[in-house]
Motif scaffolding. Structure first.
Motif, PDB file in Angstrom:
ATOM      1  N   ASN A  78       0.815  -1.212   0.000  1.00  0.00           N
ATOM      2  CA  ASN A  78       0.000   0.000   0.000  1.00  0.00           C
ATOM      3  C   ASN A  78       0.850   1.264   0.000  1.00  0.00           C
ATOM      4  OD1 ASN A  78      -2.354  -1.523  -0.001  1.00  0.00           O
ATOM      5  ND2 ASN A  78      -2.560  -1.497   2.231  1.00  0.00           N
TER       6      ASN A  78
ATOM      7  N   LYS B  18       1.074   4.161  -3.061  1.00  0.00           N
ATOM      8  CA  LYS B  18       0.801   5.568  -2.771  1.00  0.00           C
ATOM      9  C   LYS B  18       1.955   6.494  -3.133  1.00  0.00           C
ATOM     10  CE  LYS B  18      -1.013   8.518   0.939  1.00  0.00           C
ATOM     11  NZ  LYS B  18      -1.531   8.534   2.338  1.00  0.00           N
ATOM     12  N   TYR B  19       3.201   6.034  -2.939  1.00  0.00           N
ATOM     13  CA  TYR B  19       4.332   6.955  -3.028  1.00  0.00           C
ATOM     14  C   TYR B  19       5.378   6.638  -4.099  1.00  0.00           C
ATOM     15  CZ  TYR B  19       2.661   8.440   1.591  1.00  0.00           C
ATOM     16  OH  TYR B  19       1.896   8.895   2.636  1.00  0.00           O
TER      17      TYR B  19
END
Length: 329
Positions: free
Chosen positions: A231, A235-236
């Motif tokens: 996750n 996201k990054y």
């Protein structure tokens, strides 16, 4: 020698009450437990089970206290290697060993844990994966009532040694190799458990590297969870050049996320677990000889039991690229 009758008299209770407290019987009030435990400590009372073990030269009974990984459904390979290494060395040294797990004592006080270990004739303990929040274990170590070896935490006293690799240097080494191979500048670092001993060491290694190579660093805690790492990567990672992970399991999660995103970013892990070889892509990782570390912990415990003082023992690490061909030989 102090007897159970002496303890009962000192505490102002019946002999049967002392026996119930020492053997963790239910329905004994907290006040009574405190009185008995205080008397046991003040009189330096050794229960008969321990005294018998000492007199029969069975004082080499060792407890392996293991913090198994509850964050994944995957087999906890690291714990199994630790246990295997310790058992092999213990057999070689003719030591009697029992294996216990942190969850068994999660709601126990230090006093209750100490009484249980003494009732099992334990004289030495190897603790794997202690965290700062494990207060009962810290108190057990501080009591110095047992010879202890702590694996992967910087805890030492006269009766306690620690055995671990140089996590700071190891994290620096594997990240530097990966970053320089791919000419990266923007780093996403997925750390382990927040405020953990080895997490702090590995973050320090990353900060050493950032300072040396003038990198941009984002740190997020993945708690050694494959799902959390996945996750975080989703996201990054798009705006980063490389994903550095503080465990192989998290590196697998990061790699799977990158595949789902259909982008390439180099990924490196930490530990050298066999599962890495089945991922399909080679990644740099730090290889720890967990069985060898555990064997050394048993040797260190034996030195303590023979009168040596506690010390800090550093074990070697190596950098590897895990391949399927390497794990099927």
């Amino acid at each position: 020698m102090v007897s159970i009758k002496d303890v009962a008299k000192h505490a102002g209770v019946a002999i049967s009450t002392v026996s119930k407290v020492l053997n963790n019987y239910p329905n004994v009030s907290e006040e009574t437990k405190r009185k008995v435990n205080r008397a046991v400590e003040e009189m330096n009372f050794v229960p008969n089970s321990v005294a018998a073990a000492l007199s029969s030269k069975q004082a080499g009974r060792v407890a392996l206290l293991v913090n198994s990984n509850e964050k994944t459904q995957a087999i906890d390979e690291i714990s199994m290697q630790y246990i295997s290494g310790a058992l092999n060395k213990a057999m070689e040294r003719n030591l009697d060993v029992i294996t216990l797990f942190f969850f068994m004592f999660k709601n126990k006080t230090a006093e209750e844990l100490i009484r249980y270990l003494k009732s099992q004739s334990i004289t030495g303990i190897i603790i794997y994966g202690i965290a700062r929040e494990d207060k009962n274990l810290h108190q057990l170590i501080e009591s110095q009532q047992f010879k202890c070896v702590v694996v992967d935490a910087p805890l030492m006293n006269e009766q306690t040694s620690c055995v671990w690799i140089d996590h700071r240097r190891a994290q620096y080494d594997v990240a530097k190799k990966t970053i320089q191979e791919n000419n990266c500048k923007r780093v996403l670092y997925i750390a382990g458990k927040r405020n953990g001993y080895i997490t702090d060491e590995r973050i320090a290694g990353m900060k050493d590297l950032v300072k040396e190579l003038s990198l941009s660093l984002m740190i997020r805690n993945g708690d050694f969870s494959e799902l959390m790492a996945r996750n975080i990567t989703l996201k990054y990672a798009k705006n980063k050049d490389v994903v550095v992970c503080a465990s192989d399991l998290m590196a697998i999660g990061a790699m799977k996320a990158l595949t789902d995103m259909d982008i390439f970013r180099p990924v490196c892990g930490f530990d050298g677990i066999i599962l890495m070889g089945y991922v399909g892509k080679q990644m740099n990782t730090v290889s720890q000889d967990f069985a060898g570390i555990s064997e050394r912990a048993v040797e260190e415990l034996e030195l303590l039991m023979n009168g040596e003082m506690g010390r800090n023992v550093r074990m070697p690490h190596t950098l590897v690229r895990m391949r399927y061909e390497d794990i099927i030989r």
